[in-house]
Design an enzyme around this catalytic site. Structure first.
Site, PDB file in Angstrom:
ATOM      1  N   SER A   1       0.840  -1.196   0.000  1.00  0.00           N
ATOM      2  CA  SER A   1       0.000   0.000   0.000  1.00  0.00           C
ATOM      3  C   SER A   1       0.878   1.249   0.000  1.00  0.00           C
ATOM      4  CB  SER A   1      -0.966  -0.046   1.184  1.00  0.00           C
ATOM      5  OG  SER A   1      -2.009   0.885   1.037  1.00  0.00           O
ATOM      6  N   GLU A  13      -9.892  -4.817  -5.615  1.00  0.00           N
ATOM      7  CA  GLU A  13      -9.533  -3.624  -4.847  1.00  0.00           C
ATOM      8  C   GLU A  13      -9.555  -2.349  -5.693  1.00  0.00           C
ATOM      9  OE1 GLU A  13      -5.503  -2.789  -3.579  1.00  0.00           O
ATOM     10  OE2 GLU A  13      -4.844  -4.723  -4.367  1.00  0.00           O
ATOM     11  N   HIS A  49      -7.311  -5.749  -0.870  1.00  0.00           N
ATOM     12  CA  HIS A  49      -6.101  -4.944  -0.737  1.00  0.00           C
ATOM     13  C   HIS A  49      -5.073  -5.660   0.145  1.00  0.00           C
ATOM     14  CE1 HIS A  49      -3.840  -1.243  -0.728  1.00  0.00           C
ATOM     15  NE2 HIS A  49      -3.979  -1.048   0.572  1.00  0.00           N
TER      16      HIS A  49
END
Length: 300
Positions: free
Chosen positions: A149, A244, A274
């Protein structure tokens, strides 16, 4: 059990966070950090991995040391959490699984977080740790930067900064569901809005605001690596979950890097949320992905 069933734990965890954030829109950053430190719950403890606390160039860190690992090789791991939440503690098991599969060590760093420390504090910390690893005797080609991320962004941006500073680059980069687009213009932000249990445009806007602060630019290549030149970049492994909202961040990165001549592998896994490798040890989809990364890593 199918991939979709296996992702239930992560989806349920993400939904609980989303519900709790929605119920308390005035949640403090301290409360958000406590919430996101539950991330580790989705990962089962990797067997045969020990941990050691350390400080590198003033940055607190946690080493993951798999039994029998090649101690001359290391993953510099930057945790996710929108540059503001997440920690070495929440990500140590994930890093442990990755290190174990690759047969190397890993060091997860607690870089300075926004909003107290906006961009580029995070990259400054990561590059300082990289240089400390070099001073400890690690060869550049034996270092891999990795993250998920926002940490996937940092794993990439750190290399871009090292290149700009004329420092020898790591041998490889591994990015899990990287969040790169600070303009929030990706199409899957809308098309996957109903299937992503955690990441919404509203959350990204809040996190990017804290990250960039008053002076950061949404199109600075070190903040938004989709704007970067990838000439001479190390080989790159990118993965994402099919459902996602940040899916096209991974896809766009792969396209841009390939066009610059980078060796790129992109893995998009059906039904996954995610940073689905958080399901390591729990779900076959995550363990299979880690095996694919290990095969890629060892094929160099």
């Amino acid at each position: 059990m199918g991939n979709t069933d296996q992702s239930d734990f992560l989806r349920t965890l993400y939904r609980s966070w989303s519900d709790r954030m929605a119920a308390n829109p005035e949640m403090t950053i301290a409360d958000l950090r406590s919430l996101f430190d539950e991330w580790h719950q989705s990962t089962l403890e990797p067997e045969g991995v020990t941990y050691k606390s350390d400080v590198l160039s003033g940055v607190d860190a946690l080493w993951a040391l798999p039994v029998g690992a090649d101690t001359k090789k290391v993953i510099l791991y930057t945790h996710g959490g929108g540059f503001a939440v997440g920690s070495a503690a929440s990500h140590r098991k994930l890093a442990g699984h990755l290190a174990k599969h690759l047969g190397v060590t890993a060091v997860v760093i607690d870089y300075r977080r926004a909003p107290e420390h906006p961009f580029p504090a995070q990259i400054e910390d990561a590059t300082a740790v990289y240089k400390e690893l070099l001073s400890r005797g690690f060869k550049p080609t034996d270092i891999t930067t990795s993250g998920d991320s926002a940490g996937g962004n940092l794993a990439i941006a750190t290399v871009l900064k090292l290149r700009a500073d004329g420092v020898a680059l790591p041998g490889a980069v591994i990015a899990f569901s990287p969040w790169l687009d600070m303009e929030h213009v990706g199409k899957t932000l809308q098309t996957n809005a109903a299937t992503d249990a955690l990441v919404s445009k509203a959350i990204l806007e809040g996190m990017s605001g804290m990250f960039l602060g008053e002076k950061g630019s949404r199109v600075d290549p070190l903040a938004n690596p989709l704007k970067a030149d990838y000439t001479g970049f190390p080989r790159l492994y990118i993965n994402a979950g099919e459902v996602e909202t940040l899916l096209d961040n991974a896809q766009d990165l792969a396209r841009i890097a390939k066009a610059a001549g980078v060796s790129v592998t992109l893995s998009v896994v059906a039904g996954m949320q995610h940073v689905f490798p958080f399901l390591a040890g729990r779900a076959a989809a995550a363990d299979d992905e880690l095996r694919r990364i290990a095969q890629w890593f060892k094929s160099a």
